[in-house]
Design a protein around this motif. Structure first.
Motif, PDB file in Angstrom:
ATOM      1  N   ASP A 260      13.711   6.297   4.244  1.00 43.21           N
ATOM      2  CA  ASP A 260      13.096   5.171   3.534  1.00 43.21           C
ATOM      3  C   ASP A 260      12.293   4.274   4.474  1.00 43.21           C
ATOM      4  OD1 ASP A 260      12.488   3.654   1.299  1.00 43.21           O
ATOM      5  OD2 ASP A 260      14.194   2.321   1.580  1.00 43.21           O
ATOM      6  N   ILE A 261      11.634   4.865   5.472  1.00 38.36           N
ATOM      7  CA  ILE A 261      10.864   4.065   6.428  1.00 38.36           C
ATOM      8  C   ILE A 261       9.368   4.175   6.143  1.00 38.36           C
ATOM      9  CG2 ILE A 261      12.648   4.334   8.193  1.00 38.36           C
ATOM     10  CD1 ILE A 261      10.910   6.351   9.603  1.00 38.36           C
ATOM     11  N   GLU A 262       8.592   3.369   6.866  1.00 37.91           N
ATOM     12  CA  GLU A 262       7.136   3.385   6.717  1.00 37.91           C
ATOM     13  C   GLU A 262       6.483   3.899   7.997  1.00 37.91           C
ATOM     14  OE1 GLU A 262       3.302   0.338   6.293  1.00 37.91           O
ATOM     15  OE2 GLU A 262       5.354  -0.425   5.964  1.00 37.91           O
ATOM     16  N   PHE A 263       5.526   4.803   7.838  1.00 39.23           N
ATOM     17  CA  PHE A 263       4.697   5.268   8.944  1.00 39.23           C
ATOM     18  C   PHE A 263       3.302   4.671   8.770  1.00 39.23           C
ATOM     19  CE2 PHE A 263       8.003   8.435   8.839  1.00 39.23           C
ATOM     20  CZ  PHE A 263       8.179   8.817  10.164  1.00 39.23           C
ATOM     21  N   ALA A 264       2.852   3.920   9.758  1.00 35.59           N
ATOM     22  CA  ALA A 264       1.505   3.349   9.730  1.00 35.59           C
ATOM     23  C   ALA A 264       0.661   4.106  10.750  1.00 35.59           C
ATOM     24  CB  ALA A 264       1.550   1.866  10.063  1.00 35.59           C
ATOM     25  N   LEU A 265      -0.298   4.861  10.265  1.00 42.60           N
ATOM     26  CA  LEU A 265      -1.146   5.682  11.125  1.00 42.60           C
ATOM     27  C   LEU A 265      -2.417   4.923  11.470  1.00 42.60           C
ATOM     28  CD1 LEU A 265      -0.972   8.961   8.983  1.00 42.60           C
ATOM     29  CD2 LEU A 265       0.688   8.157  10.681  1.00 42.60           C
TER      30      LEU A 265
ATOM     31  N   PRO B  27      11.206   8.930  -0.351  1.00 40.43           N
ATOM     32  CA  PRO B  27      10.646   7.593  -0.592  1.00 40.43           C
ATOM     33  C   PRO B  27       9.792   7.088   0.575  1.00 40.43           C
ATOM     34  CG  PRO B  27      12.922   7.388   0.108  1.00 40.43           C
ATOM     35  CD  PRO B  27      12.635   8.874   0.037  1.00 40.43           C
ATOM     36  N   THR B  28       9.608   7.898   1.595  1.00 38.56           N
ATOM     37  CA  THR B  28       8.867   7.513   2.800  1.00 38.56           C
ATOM     38  C   THR B  28       7.454   7.068   2.450  1.00 38.56           C
ATOM     39  OG1 THR B  28      10.089   9.278   3.916  1.00 38.56           O
ATOM     40  CG2 THR B  28       8.254   8.275   5.122  1.00 38.56           C
ATOM     41  N   ARG B  29       7.002   5.991   3.118  1.00 39.34           N
ATOM     42  CA  ARG B  29       5.661   5.461   2.869  1.00 39.34           C
ATOM     43  C   ARG B  29       4.747   5.804   4.040  1.00 39.34           C
ATOM     44  NH1 ARG B  29       9.523   2.366   1.945  1.00 39.34           N
ATOM     45  NH2 ARG B  29       9.332   1.060   3.803  1.00 39.34           N
ATOM     46  N   VAL B  30       3.534   6.218   3.726  1.00 39.14           N
ATOM     47  CA  VAL B  30       2.530   6.557   4.732  1.00 39.14           C
ATOM     48  C   VAL B  30       1.275   5.745   4.455  1.00 39.14           C
ATOM     49  CG1 VAL B  30       1.126   8.377   5.775  1.00 39.14           C
ATOM     50  CG2 VAL B  30       3.434   8.907   4.941  1.00 39.14           C
ATOM     51  N   THR B  31       0.853   4.970   5.452  1.00 44.63           N
ATOM     52  CA  THR B  31      -0.401   4.228   5.349  1.00 44.63           C
ATOM     53  C   THR B  31      -1.305   4.646   6.508  1.00 44.63           C
ATOM     54  OG1 THR B  31       0.429   2.361   6.660  1.00 44.63           O
ATOM     55  CG2 THR B  31       0.753   2.265   4.266  1.00 44.63           C
ATOM     56  N   ALA B  32      -2.588   4.416   6.358  1.00 43.91           N
ATOM     57  CA  ALA B  32      -3.535   4.782   7.407  1.00 43.91           C
ATOM     58  C   ALA B  32      -4.657   3.746   7.453  1.00 43.91           C
ATOM     59  CB  ALA B  32      -4.123   6.170   7.155  1.00 43.91           C
ATOM     60  N   THR B  33      -5.015   3.338   8.663  1.00 47.32           N
ATOM     61  CA  THR B  33      -6.068   2.344   8.830  1.00 47.32           C
ATOM     62  C   THR B  33      -6.697   2.481  10.215  1.00 47.32           C
ATOM     63  OG1 THR B  33      -6.568  -0.035   8.907  1.00 47.32           O
ATOM     64  CG2 THR B  33      -4.371   0.633   9.621  1.00 47.32           C
ATOM     65  N   THR B  34      -7.980   2.174  10.313  1.00 40.91           N
ATOM     66  CA  THR B  34      -8.631   2.114  11.623  1.00 40.91           C
ATOM     67  C   THR B  34      -8.406   0.753  12.281  1.00 40.91           C
ATOM     68  OG1 THR B  34     -10.685   1.435  10.554  1.00 40.91           O
ATOM     69  CG2 THR B  34     -10.428   3.789  11.034  1.00 40.91           C
ATOM     70  N   ASP B  35      -7.760  -0.168  11.556  1.00 42.86           N
ATOM     71  CA  ASP B  35      -7.423  -1.491  12.097  1.00 42.86           C
ATOM     72  C   ASP B  35      -6.077  -1.381  12.818  1.00 42.86           C
ATOM     73  OD1 ASP B  35      -6.632  -4.108  12.588  1.00 42.86           O
ATOM     74  OD2 ASP B  35      -7.323  -4.868  10.654  1.00 42.86           O
ATOM     75  N   ARG B  36      -6.142  -1.171  14.126  1.00 46.08           N
ATOM     76  CA  ARG B  36      -4.915  -0.936  14.894  1.00 46.08           C
ATOM     77  C   ARG B  36      -3.916  -2.095  14.774  1.00 46.08           C
ATOM     78  NH1 ARG B  36      -6.886  -1.023  19.991  1.00 46.08           N
ATOM     79  NH2 ARG B  36      -6.190  -3.163  20.284  1.00 46.08           N
ATOM     80  N   ARG B  37      -4.408  -3.287  14.848  1.00 51.25           N
ATOM     81  CA  ARG B  37      -3.523  -4.456  14.809  1.00 51.25           C
ATOM     82  C   ARG B  37      -2.757  -4.510  13.481  1.00 51.25           C
ATOM     83  NH1 ARG B  37      -3.376  -9.130  18.027  1.00 51.25           N
ATOM     84  NH2 ARG B  37      -2.683 -11.043  16.984  1.00 51.25           N
ATOM     85  N   LYS B  38      -3.431  -4.151  12.414  1.00 52.08           N
ATOM     86  CA  LYS B  38      -2.763  -4.122  11.107  1.00 52.08           C
ATOM     87  C   LYS B  38      -1.660  -3.069  11.082  1.00 52.08           C
ATOM     88  CE  LYS B  38      -3.739  -3.590   6.142  1.00 52.08           C
ATOM     89  NZ  LYS B  38      -4.806  -3.331   5.138  1.00 52.08           N
ATOM     90  N   ALA B  39      -1.915  -1.912  11.697  1.00 54.77           N
ATOM     91  CA  ALA B  39      -0.904  -0.859  11.738  1.00 54.77           C
ATOM     92  C   ALA B  39       0.314  -1.294  12.549  1.00 54.77           C
ATOM     93  CB  ALA B  39      -1.505   0.415  12.331  1.00 54.77           C
TER      94      ALA B  39
END
Length: 488
Positions: free
Chosen positions: A31-36, A61-73
């Motif tokens: 149940d964790i989040e991976f921010a790519l 239930p794992t969440r995966v997000t992706a952004t080119t904004d490193r600070r946001k990740a």
């Protein structure tokens, strides 16, 4: 459990997927989040689709997000994992190409030697940016796990100048142990107990026990020389074993470029390497392999996406350290591994400020290193030569001092065995000018370097190296894979 992991350089698609599935093998981590995050939106999109397919196929239930904004990740992350290659394959090609003009033939060129030192100059300013973000927006006491090379330089900069809780991670020790277990006839690598210590890519198996029985140098030499494959692929490592009395973790090709003895002349290079695979010493071997891997992934992406639909099998969890460290920190299930940290007395005969790779244990209290290890004198001497280069390289990267950078390259063992000071000075000027886009700390030095190059009388040559192979086409790679599959 619910927490956030940020992966920087997540566009390293195959490795990111391995880390992801390893971590999800821990039941408590579903149940964790991976921010790519990555500088390439194209690569981010591909890896996000693959990881979401894994999540969907396993009903997680794992969440995966992706952004080119490193600070946001990084914002709110408890763990930050770096897999970056600053400058990509474009800069890496210059790490290999330019030193060849001065007679320096590298197999990998990403740890020390001319290529590795310049790689560190590109990486360290970016690593410090990561650390600034971690200090400012990550979870309090967040841990930085660095997988990116040059391992020791990156980790040194993050600890000393980034002021972030950092550990460097590599898989060389595990791979070396698997080889030793195989040649000794073990049914499983778990039968082998060992103490392996030194610095990254120059780590030494200073104690070996197979099912409790101590293994000495003579038995190990005989076992390697009798092996039908390793006796041919690891000639240089076996020679070092005979002379030093202990086996090195690093591959035949990689080890050869950390020492001043085996790659100094073309005839010596061909004598000690093996061309059955890039890792055994081929000129620019890892650059070729990386280029082919990127091209293959781009072309065969639908297959990678389809493969992501398979169920996660905890029995196939890899021996990469990251998932095991996180499991130990979060669940208190103790893990023993080999970690890159500041020495501080762990290895008695290496400098205290050096980044060493040595055994440690992880539990909820953190990473606890086994202290008081003393390396054989020859191993320590070899490590110290590299440590001195690493230290100068880190200080040069922080200060933007091009003269110190040249001195660091001059003191590199292989560079010093091949090139004159005049050649080194010109080579560094040429590399800094070629890679100026990724070297902001040297912007002030580039005009003068360019001017010196225009007036230089140091001779160079266009040389492919002693054992160079061309990048294979997709059709050639398909044919090779088909032949291997048919062969069984």
């Amino acid at each position: 459990m619910s927490f956030k992991i940020a992966i920087i350089g997540a566009g390293s698609v195959g490795f990111t997927k391995k880390l992801f599935t390893d971590i999800l093998c821990v039941p408590e981590f579903r149940d964790i989040e991976f921010a790519l995050t990555d500088v390439s939106e194209h690569n981010l999109g591909m890896i996000k689709a693959i990881l979401e397919r894994v999540v969907e196929a396993n009903n997680l239930p794992t969440r995966v997000t992706a952004t080119t904004d490193r600070r946001k990740a990084i914002e709110g992350a408890r763990y930050i994992i770096s897999c970056v290659r600053v400058g990509g394959l474009e800069a890496y090609a210059d790490d290999i190409r330019i030193p060849l003009k001065y007679g320096i033939d590298q197999c990998v060129g990403d740890t020390i030697c001319a290529g590795g030192i310049l790689y560190g100059q590109r990486n360290i300013p970016v690593i410090l940016d990561f650390c600034k973000d971690i200090r400012e927006v990550a979870e309090t006491n967040a841990k930085f796990l660095n997988y990116a090379n040059p391992m020791a330089m990156n980790t040194w900069a993050a600890i000393e100048y980034g002021k972030v809780d950092t550990v460097g991670l590599c898989h060389g020790v595990q791979h070396g142990a698997e080889q030793i277990a195989e040649v000794l006839g073990a049914k499983s690598p778990k039968e082998l107990d060992y103490v392996c210590s030194g610095i990254n890519h120059q780590t030494w198996f200073i104690e070996l026990r197979l099912n409790g029985r101590k293994i000495g140098k003579d038995e190990l030499v005989a076992a390697f020389e009798a092996h039908p494959v390793y006796s041919k692929q690891e000639k240089l490592r076996i020679d070092v074993l005979k002379r030093f009395g202990v086996y090195s973790t690093e591959s035949n090709g990689h080890l050869s470029e950390y020492l001043p003895w085996y790659r100094k002349r073309p005839d010596e290079i061909t004598r000690w390497i093996d061309m059955s695979d890039w890792i055994h010493g081929e000129t620019g071997g890892y650059l070729r392999y990386s280029t082919e891997t990127r091209n293959w992934f781009e072309t065969e992406y639908p297959q990678f996406l389809e493969a992501a639909s398979k169920p996660i099998d905890p029995a196939k969890r890899s021996n990469e350290h990251a998932s095991h460290i996180l499991e130990a920190l979060e669940t208190n299930r103790v893990y023993r591994g080999h970690f890159n940290v500041k020495n501080n007395g762990v290895i008695t005969n290496l400098p205290q400020d050096a980044i060493i790779e040595s055994p440690g244990f992880v539990d909820r209290f953190g990473i606890n290193m086994a202290a008081g290890i003393t390396l054989p004198e020859a191993c320590a001497a070899t490590c110290i030569s590299s440590i001195n280069v690493q230290r100068m390289s880190v200080h040069a990267a922080i200060s933007g001092d091009i003269d110190l950078l040249k001195l660091a390259v001059l003191h590199d063992p292989l560079v010093g065995a091949v090139s004159t000071p005049e050649e080194v000075w010109q080579m560094v000027d040429e590399m800094v000018v070629a890679q100026a886009a990724w070297l902001p700390q040297y912007a002030h030095a580039v005009p003068a370097a360019r001017e010196r190059l225009s007036k230089s009388k140091v001779k160079t040559r266009e040389w492919a190296g002693a054992a160079r192979r061309s990048v294979r086409s997709i059709e050639e790679l398909r044919a090779e894979k088909a032949a291997l599959k048919q062969a069984g």
